[in-house]
Design an enzyme around this catalytic site. Structure first.
Site, PDB file in Angstrom:
ATOM      1  N   GLU A  49       0.815  -1.936   0.339  1.00 54.81           N
ATOM      2  CA  GLU A  49      -0.081  -0.029  -0.434  1.00 54.81           C
ATOM      3  C   GLU A  49       0.759   1.450   0.299  1.00 54.81           C
ATOM      4  O   GLU A  49       1.842   1.274   0.909  1.00 54.81           O
ATOM      5  CB  GLU A  49      -0.896   0.180   1.500  1.00 54.81           C
ATOM      6  CG  GLU A  49      -1.998   0.902   1.329  1.00 54.81           C
ATOM      7  CD  GLU A  49      -2.614   0.622   2.384  1.00 54.81           C
ATOM      8  OE1 GLU A  49      -3.406   2.389   3.123  1.00 54.81           O
ATOM      9  OE2 GLU A  49      -3.126  -0.330   3.200  1.00 54.81           O
ATOM     10  N   ASP A  60      -4.924   9.334   9.802  1.00 53.91           N
ATOM     11  CA  ASP A  60      -4.189   9.045  10.031  1.00 53.91           C
ATOM     12  C   ASP A  60      -3.568   9.712  11.194  1.00 53.91           C
ATOM     13  O   ASP A  60      -3.655  10.559  11.217  1.00 53.91           O
ATOM     14  CB  ASP A  60      -3.145   9.503   8.988  1.00 53.91           C
ATOM     15  CG  ASP A  60      -2.482   8.789   7.615  1.00 53.91           C
ATOM     16  OD1 ASP A  60      -3.277   7.747   7.526  1.00 53.91           O
ATOM     17  OD2 ASP A  60      -2.737   9.421   6.110  1.00 53.91           O
TER      18      ASP A  60
END
Length: 255
Positions: A49, A60
């Site tokens: 990824e 995040d």
């Protein structure tokens, strides 16, 4: 069947543990990206990824946020990343993980056209709701690029069935309520949640967010096909410990 679907499904049918490490593209400089991919590919990753740096990464945690800022400070852009990927020689499927804003700003039609000349075989867009998949799905229909869905802990069963039916590549099962990062505490009902997703899905289910030990992988392997590992890999690469990152992927793949 698209490449990502085919390769990960084959691993699942073979009983292999699927490990998808995440790296922030350009955090150590774009000149290091091909070496990072090679290292993780040789360690046994099922796919890799690639995070696209963005100024407002709402899903995040601190490690990946910092890596994105490091990349942005070096002038890394989606356009520059794609140019590197177009020159990349690798057999492993790459999956771009990006928020919608950078992709939309680049131009979705242009994005899909340019990615077809790269090893990118999947897209993950955390802030693209299922109801708005029409932005991208028609553009991807005649390509070898899969649109990977995310399923949250709070996703109702009816919606899980819808997402797993329509999704491609694999099902990204978010294992915590919150952002990415190591040191997370997993809820006791998580295992049953993952088992249910895998039961209703004909695609591999991979648990992500907070996976940082081989014991985590062993736990999740009881319920699904494998894991996505982000912050741990990103931190090791930042510290110049690429060999340790590769060893972790190799050990996790052997679970």
């Amino acid at each position: 069947m698209k490449t990502l679907d085919k390769q990960l499904k084959q691993k699942q049918e073979n009983g292999e543990t699927i490990i998808v490490p995440y790296i922030m593209a350009g955090a150590q400089g774009l000149d290091q990206l091909s070496e990072e991919i090679r290292l993780l590919e040789e360690a046994g990753a099922g796919a890799i990824e690639l995070g696209i740096p963005f100024s407002d990464p709402v899903a995040d945690g601190p490690v990946i946020q910092a890596a994105g800022l490091d990349a942005l400070k070096q002038g890394v852009t989606l356009e520059k990343i794609i140019k590197v990927l177009q020159q990349l020689d690798t057999e492993i499927p790459l999956i771009i993980m990006s928020y919608l804003n950078p992709l939309y700003s680049f131009g979705l039609e242009q994005l899909v056209a340019e990615l077809q000349n790269t090893p990118v075989k999947g897209l993950i867009i955390p802030d693209l709701p299922y109801e708005h998949r029409g932005y991208l799905e028609p553009l991807l229909e005649q390509t070898d690029i899969s649109l990977v869905p995310l399923v949250a802990l709070t996703t109702p069963k009816e919606r899980i069935e819808l997402l797993t039916e329509q999704g491609e590549g694999f099902i990204y099962a978010v294992a915590v309520n919150g952002v990415t990062g190591t040191g997370r505490q997993y809820q006791s009902e998580l295992d049953e949640h993952l088992k249910y997703i895998q039961k209703v899905s004909d695609k591999p289910v991979l648990a992500g967010f907070g996976v940082s030990t081989v014991d985590h992988v062993k736990r999740f392997r009881e319920s699904c096909a494998g894991v996505v590992v982000g912050s741990k890999i990103v931190q090791l690469l930042k510290e110049g410990k690429g060999t340790e990152a590769a060893v972790f992927v190799k050990e996790a793949s052997a679970v």
